[in-house]
Scaffold this active site. Structure first.
Site, PDB file in Angstrom:
ATOM      1  N   MET A   1      87.392  51.185  23.542  1.00 48.61           N
ATOM      2  CA  MET A   1      86.815  52.294  24.308  1.00 48.61           C
ATOM      3  C   MET A   1      87.823  53.439  24.423  1.00 48.61           C
ATOM      4  SD  MET A   1      85.186  49.908  27.321  1.00 48.61           S
ATOM      5  CE  MET A   1      86.818  49.239  27.724  1.00 48.61           C
ATOM      6  N   ASP A   2      87.895  54.245  23.399  1.00 48.82           N
ATOM      7  CA  ASP A   2      88.919  55.280  23.326  1.00 48.82           C
ATOM      8  C   ASP A   2      88.342  56.655  23.696  1.00 48.82           C
ATOM      9  OD1 ASP A   2      91.478  56.091  22.948  1.00 48.82           O
ATOM     10  OD2 ASP A   2      91.456  56.000  20.767  1.00 48.82           O
ATOM     11  N   GLY A   3      89.138  57.447  24.389  1.00 45.49           N
ATOM     12  CA  GLY A   3      88.743  58.832  24.653  1.00 45.49           C
ATOM     13  C   GLY A   3      88.429  59.164  26.095  1.00 45.49           C
TER      14      GLY A   3
END
Length: 289
Positions: free
Chosen positions: A65-67
């Site tokens: 879960m990047d960003g």
């Protein structure tokens, strides 16, 4: 100094959140909303079909879960609000996966390397994990979702460890839906830990060299908690194209889907695009079909 001030504001926001109940949505409109999610960056891959077939659904979907921080910065919000939006998105993501017939969802929530971030940011995350998990126990029970937490956990605060034990005990009887949260997780540590466990058992005469195979080794990995330890599909958001020490053994033949969309904006349509891409691929596992 500015960075420290931002983290202090984030910590204050989390502490006041139960009282203030700020209104911000994971569905906010950002620049990435206008982008076309081209999904995976495999050269020459055709556009995946929009129709999905339940019998071709992956059994296990993993997600990096990047960003969250970039999402908050673009929206003019605090870092903690980005993480909060990301947590809400994970629940929506997992619910949709389960509705589509996917048995297991695993999320890389906090890597061992993340301990190197600013201390205040780490404290904010630990507090968010504790508060969010505690608030969702009844929800997971009502939806019959089993929750497991994997990772080293040696540095995890005692208060959070207590919540983890509580939620695992409260949901351990559920079979059809399984959410795995990787907190303080390292793929290298997982493999090293498994090797040490096998050596110890060998020294005590519990196993012999000829007993050691892939099946036995997988039983020593932390993903032994699920019926489907190897993800069929890995999704990573925000445009990064690496696995960042996540499930190094388990991802050997996993299909990879990289999306430019920041995690809080990875909505239902983006997930369906990823699943359509997955179903469009021919999985050979190194064999010629």
């Amino acid at each position: 100094m500015l960075s420290l001030l931002c983290f202090l504001l984030s910590l204050l926001f989390l502490l006041l959140l139960p009282c203030l109940r700020p209104c911000f949505s994971a569905k906010g409109s950002l620049k990435d909303k206008k982008k076309i999610d081209k999904g995976t960056y495999v050269v020459g891959e055709e556009e995946p079909p929009k129709g999905l077939r339940r019998e071709l659904m992956p059994r296990h979907v993993a997600v990096i879960m990047d960003g969250n921080r970039r999402w908050a910065k673009q929206a003019g919000l605090l870092t903690s609000q980005g993480y909060e939006a990301g947590a809400k998105r994970l629940i929506e993501f997992a619910e949709l996966c389960f509705k589509l017939g996917i048995n297991t969802v695993s999320a890389f929530a906090f890597s061992t390397e993340n301990w190197g971030r600013h201390k205040i940011e780490v404290k904010c995350l630990m507090y968010l994990f504790q508060r969010y998990l505690k608030s969702k126990i009844q929800f997971f029970q009502s939806k019959e979702i089993r929750v497991s937490v994997i990772g080293n956990l040696a540095k995890i605060p005692e208060s959070l460890l207590g919540i983890i034990t509580e939620i695992e005990d409260a949901t351990k009887s559920y079979k059809k839906k399984h959410l795995i949260l990787a907190i303080d997780y390292s793929g290298r540590f997982d493999i090293l830990r498994a090797c040490k466990s096998i050596v110890k058992k060998s020294e005590h005469g519990l196993i012999r060299e000829k007993d050691v195979d892939e099946t036995l080794f997988e039983r020593e990995l932390q993903t032994k908690c699920t019926e489907f330890p190897s993800p069929d599909l890995l999704i990573r958001t925000s445009g990064e194209q690496r696995i960042s020490n996540f499930f190094l053994w388990q991802l050997a033949y996993t299909e990879l889907f990289f999306s430019p969309v920041l995690w809080p904006d990875f909505d239902k349509d983006k997930l369906l695009d990823a699943l359509a891409s997955y179903q469009h691929r021919e999985r050979r596992f190194g064999c010629q079909v």
